[in-house]
Design a protein around this motif. Structure first.
Motif, PDB file in Angstrom:
ATOM      1  N   LEU A  87      18.857   9.272  -7.920  1.00 47.20           N
ATOM      2  CA  LEU A  87      18.339  10.562  -7.446  1.00 47.20           C
ATOM      3  C   LEU A  87      18.209  11.543  -8.613  1.00 47.20           C
ATOM      4  O   LEU A  87      17.188  12.219  -8.755  1.00 47.20           O
ATOM      5  N   ALA A  88      19.225  11.601  -9.472  1.00 44.18           N
ATOM      6  CA  ALA A  88      19.187  12.564 -10.586  1.00 44.18           C
ATOM      7  C   ALA A  88      18.003  12.273 -11.507  1.00 44.18           C
ATOM      8  O   ALA A  88      17.264  13.184 -11.897  1.00 44.18           O
ATOM      9  N   GLU A  89      17.801  10.997 -11.826  1.00 45.16           N
ATOM     10  CA  GLU A  89      16.676  10.629 -12.702  1.00 45.16           C
ATOM     11  C   GLU A  89      15.346  10.884 -12.007  1.00 45.16           C
ATOM     12  O   GLU A  89      14.380  11.334 -12.619  1.00 45.16           O
ATOM     13  N   GLY A  90      15.295  10.575 -10.711  1.00 45.00           N
ATOM     14  CA  GLY A  90      14.063  10.798  -9.950  1.00 45.00           C
ATOM     15  C   GLY A  90      13.713  12.272  -9.892  1.00 45.00           C
ATOM     16  O   GLY A  90      12.546  12.661 -10.055  1.00 45.00           O
ATOM     17  N   LEU A  91      14.718  13.108  -9.663  1.00 49.41           N
ATOM     18  CA  LEU A  91      14.463  14.555  -9.617  1.00 49.41           C
ATOM     19  C   LEU A  91      13.998  15.058 -10.978  1.00 49.41           C
ATOM     20  O   LEU A  91      13.116  15.913 -11.079  1.00 49.41           O
ATOM     21  N   ASN A  92      14.599  14.499 -12.015  1.00 47.54           N
ATOM     22  CA  ASN A  92      14.195  14.882 -13.363  1.00 47.54           C
ATOM     23  C   ASN A  92      12.736  14.504 -13.607  1.00 47.54           C
ATOM     24  O   ASN A  92      11.941  15.297 -14.135  1.00 47.54           O
ATOM     25  N   TYR A  93      12.363  13.309 -13.158  1.00 43.17           N
ATOM     26  CA  TYR A  93      10.981  12.831 -13.319  1.00 43.17           C
ATOM     27  C   TYR A  93      10.022  13.732 -12.556  1.00 43.17           C
ATOM     28  O   TYR A  93       8.995  14.165 -13.080  1.00 43.17           O
ATOM     29  N   GLU A  94      10.384  14.049 -11.317  1.00 43.10           N
ATOM     30  CA  GLU A  94       9.539  14.911 -10.491  1.00 43.10           C
ATOM     31  C   GLU A  94       9.350  16.280 -11.144  1.00 43.10           C
ATOM     32  O   GLU A  94       8.241  16.824 -11.222  1.00 43.10           O
ATOM     33  N   ARG A  95      10.444  16.834 -11.650  1.00 41.67           N
ATOM     34  CA  ARG A  95      10.395  18.162 -12.282  1.00 41.67           C
ATOM     35  C   ARG A  95       9.442  18.152 -13.480  1.00 41.67           C
ATOM     36  O   ARG A  95       8.609  19.032 -13.647  1.00 41.67           O
ATOM     37  N   ARG A  96       9.563  17.087 -14.290  1.00 41.72           N
ATOM     38  CA  ARG A  96       8.698  16.989 -15.488  1.00 41.72           C
ATOM     39  C   ARG A  96       7.226  16.839 -15.082  1.00 41.72           C
ATOM     40  O   ARG A  96       6.343  17.405 -15.715  1.00 41.72           O
ATOM     41  N   MET A  97       6.987  16.059 -14.041  1.00 49.35           N
ATOM     42  CA  MET A  97       5.600  15.886 -13.583  1.00 49.35           C
ATOM     43  C   MET A  97       5.058  17.215 -13.059  1.00 49.35           C
ATOM     44  O   MET A  97       3.912  17.580 -13.317  1.00 49.35           O
ATOM     45  N   ALA A 114       5.450   9.702  -8.529  1.00 51.57           N
ATOM     46  CA  ALA A 114       6.788  10.287  -8.368  1.00 51.57           C
ATOM     47  C   ALA A 114       7.488   9.730  -7.123  1.00 51.57           C
ATOM     48  O   ALA A 114       8.682   9.429  -7.162  1.00 51.57           O
ATOM     49  N   VAL A 115       6.735   9.574  -6.020  1.00 50.16           N
ATOM     50  CA  VAL A 115       7.363   8.997  -4.815  1.00 50.16           C
ATOM     51  C   VAL A 115       7.801   7.559  -5.109  1.00 50.16           C
ATOM     52  O   VAL A 115       8.922   7.150  -4.786  1.00 50.16           O
ATOM     53  N   ASN A 116       6.918   6.798  -5.755  1.00 52.20           N
ATOM     54  CA  ASN A 116       7.285   5.415  -6.074  1.00 52.20           C
ATOM     55  C   ASN A 116       8.500   5.352  -6.988  1.00 52.20           C
ATOM     56  O   ASN A 116       9.302   4.425  -6.912  1.00 52.20           O
ATOM     57  N   ARG A 117       8.640   6.357  -7.855  1.00 49.00           N
ATOM     58  CA  ARG A 117       9.781   6.389  -8.778  1.00 49.00           C
ATOM     59  C   ARG A 117      11.107   6.436  -8.009  1.00 49.00           C
ATOM     60  O   ARG A 117      12.125   5.949  -8.459  1.00 49.00           O
ATOM     61  N   SER A 118      11.060   7.030  -6.826  1.00 54.50           N
ATOM     62  CA  SER A 118      12.304   7.145  -6.049  1.00 54.50           C
ATOM     63  C   SER A 118      12.869   5.785  -5.666  1.00 54.50           C
ATOM     64  O   SER A 118      14.047   5.649  -5.368  1.00 54.50           O
ATOM     65  N   TYR A 119      12.016   4.761  -5.670  1.00 53.40           N
ATOM     66  CA  TYR A 119      12.498   3.416  -5.371  1.00 53.40           C
ATOM     67  C   TYR A 119      13.163   2.753  -6.577  1.00 53.40           C
ATOM     68  O   TYR A 119      13.835   1.750  -6.441  1.00 53.40           O
ATOM     69  N   GLU A 120      12.871   3.273  -7.729  1.00 56.82           N
ATOM     70  CA  GLU A 120      13.237   2.542  -8.943  1.00 56.82           C
ATOM     71  C   GLU A 120      14.388   3.161  -9.704  1.00 56.82           C
ATOM     72  O   GLU A 120      14.808   2.640 -10.714  1.00 56.82           O
ATOM     73  N   CYS A 131       0.854  -1.190   0.000  1.00 55.66           N
ATOM     74  CA  CYS A 131       0.000   0.000   0.000  1.00 55.66           C
ATOM     75  C   CYS A 131       0.893   1.245   0.000  1.00 55.66           C
ATOM     76  O   CYS A 131       2.112   1.147   0.164  1.00 55.66           O
ATOM     77  N   ASP A 132       0.302   2.418  -0.181  1.00 52.12           N
ATOM     78  CA  ASP A 132       1.134   3.619  -0.302  1.00 52.12           C
ATOM     79  C   ASP A 132       1.643   4.120   1.033  1.00 52.12           C
ATOM     80  O   ASP A 132       2.743   4.640   1.118  1.00 52.12           O
ATOM     81  N   PHE A 133       0.841   4.007   2.063  1.00 53.50           N
ATOM     82  CA  PHE A 133       1.380   4.202   3.397  1.00 53.50           C
ATOM     83  C   PHE A 133       0.531   3.446   4.404  1.00 53.50           C
ATOM     84  O   PHE A 133      -0.589   3.013   4.094  1.00 53.50           O
ATOM     85  N   ILE A 134       1.118   3.284   5.607  1.00 58.55           N
ATOM     86  CA  ILE A 134       0.480   2.448   6.626  1.00 58.55           C
ATOM     87  C   ILE A 134       0.161   3.305   7.839  1.00 58.55           C
ATOM     88  O   ILE A 134       1.040   3.995   8.368  1.00 58.55           O
ATOM     89  N   ILE A 135      -1.099   3.260   8.258  1.00 58.58           N
ATOM     90  CA  ILE A 135      -1.477   3.830   9.549  1.00 58.58           C
ATOM     91  C   ILE A 135      -1.732   2.621  10.462  1.00 58.58           C
ATOM     92  O   ILE A 135      -2.443   1.687  10.079  1.00 58.58           O
ATOM     93  N   ALA A 136      -1.103   2.648  11.636  1.00 59.71           N
ATOM     94  CA  ALA A 136      -1.190   1.478  12.518  1.00 59.71           C
ATOM     95  C   ALA A 136      -1.931   1.823  13.790  1.00 59.71           C
ATOM     96  O   ALA A 136      -1.858   2.954  14.280  1.00 59.71           O
ATOM     97  N   SER A 137      -2.602   0.844  14.353  1.00 55.38           N
ATOM     98  CA  SER A 137      -3.153   1.018  15.697  1.00 55.38           C
ATOM     99  C   SER A 137      -2.034   0.685  16.688  1.00 55.38           C
ATOM    100  O   SER A 137      -1.042   0.032  16.326  1.00 55.38           O
ATOM    101  N   ASP A 138      -2.217   1.106  17.940  1.00 54.68           N
ATOM    102  CA  ASP A 138      -1.165   0.853  18.928  1.00 54.68           C
ATOM    103  C   ASP A 138      -1.042  -0.637  19.280  1.00 54.68           C
ATOM    104  O   ASP A 138      -0.140  -1.039  19.998  1.00 54.68           O
ATOM    105  N   THR A 139      -1.943  -1.457  18.732  1.00 53.36           N
ATOM    106  CA  THR A 139      -1.862  -2.910  18.966  1.00 53.36           C
ATOM    107  C   THR A 139      -1.206  -3.647  17.797  1.00 53.36           C
ATOM    108  O   THR A 139      -1.116  -4.882  17.821  1.00 53.36           O
TER     109      THR A 139
END
Ligand code: HXC
Length: 258
Positions: free
Chosen positions: A220-230, A211-217, A117-125
């Motif tokens: 940094l230079a390519e990711g920043l370029n992708y973010e800028r274009r988006m 764009a955030v997911n792109r950072s995994y793939e 999933c894109d992010f996780i919200i957890a309960s204290d349990t």
């Protein structure tokens, strides 16, 4: 569509998908995986949905792959299993944001599902773990790869080699989850976050997720370029004009996904 192992409810542009095999702590059976993939596909395609929440019960988000189903499987069975069909990991490719709301056990495939999933919200349990080592196997759908990117090598090795569980506090400290809330507030918190996301331009949400997911793939230079274009591309949308006009006019933006 009626499902047997999950429940889907759509309200205020938020689809809530609840894993529903209470007798087996939401263990991921082949049927559940197929139904989940189908529900994700429908939510992604539906005009009524702008954000998705995936959750389980208070006791378990999911206690992993269904061990009863898996125990006697052959190589061919597992090779052709629904776990590895593109549809199962489809929600890596779901373009709308997905929030995992995790209470109780998120173990093995359950932890891996939450991490898809894109992010996780957890309960204290909440309790996260990759206990596959106790069964004589290892994680199979991201527990050695995604977990390492979330929490770093040392903790990922610890979790994968000892099979121990990580509680919510440690999971938040390690960057696995974005927030921890009391168990009785979990679903509301996740739905509120989803509603907030649903108010934005879907074009911008999808671009941010992409764009955030792109950072995994990529580098940094390519990711920043992708973010800028988006970022630049979003200036071709009506929603950018509307969002900035609304700010100047001191009013709420009315995004139309155009
Ligand atoms: C099938 C499961 C299950 C599972 C729990 N159950 N986990 N059934 N597959 N993964 C069932 C139990 O058999 C039991 O059914 C009921 O759910 C309640 O579980 P209990 O064990 O009685 O509950 P409790 O004592 O509270 O212990 C909770 C638990 C424990 C710590 C979560 O159930 C547990 O360790 N489960 C297995 C966790 C695990 O190893 N997950 C990794 C799976 S491998 P009955 O009928 O007896 O009441 C994996 C691989 C992923 O995920 C990669 C795939 C490609």
């Amino acid at each position: 569509m009626a499902y047997e192992t999950i429940i889907v409810a759509i309200e205020d542009h938020v689809a809530t998908i609840t894993l529903n095999r209470p007798d087996a702590l939401n263990a991921l059976s082949q049927k559940l995986l197929k139904e989940l993939a189908q529900a994700m596909e429908e939510a992604d395609a539906s005009d009524k949905v702008r954000c998705i929440v995936l959750t389980g019960s208070e006791k378990a988000f999911a206690a992993g792959a269904d061990i009863t189903e898996m125990a006697d499987q052959s190589f061919v069975d597992i090779y052709t299993s629904a776990f590895f069909e593109p549809e199962t990991t489809r929600f890596n490719r779901t373009r709308k944001p997905i929030i995992a709301a995790v209470s109780g056990y998120a173990l093995g495939g359950g932890c891996e599902l939450a991490m898809m999933c894109d992010f996780i919200i957890a309960s204290d349990t909440a309790k996260f773990g990759q206990p596959e080592i106790n069964l004589g196997v290892i994680a199979g759908i991201g527990g050695t790869q995604r977990l390492t990117r979330f929490v770093g090598k040392s903790k990922a090795m610890d979790m994968n080699l000892t099979g121990r569980m990580m509680d919510a506090e440690e999971a938040e400290r390690s960057g696995l989850v974005s927030r921890v809330v009391p168990a009785n507030k979990l679903l509301q918190e996740a739905k509120d976050a989803a509603s907030k996301i649903a108010e934005k331009s879907l074009l911008a949400s999808m671009a941010a997720k992409d764009a955030v997911n792109r950072s995994y793939e990529t580098t940094l230079a390519e990711g920043l370029n992708y973010e800028r274009r988006m970022f630049q591309a979003l200036f071709a949308t009506e929603d950018q004009k509307e969002g900035m006009a609304a700010f100047r006019e001191k009013r709420e933006a009315n995004f139309r996904d155009r």
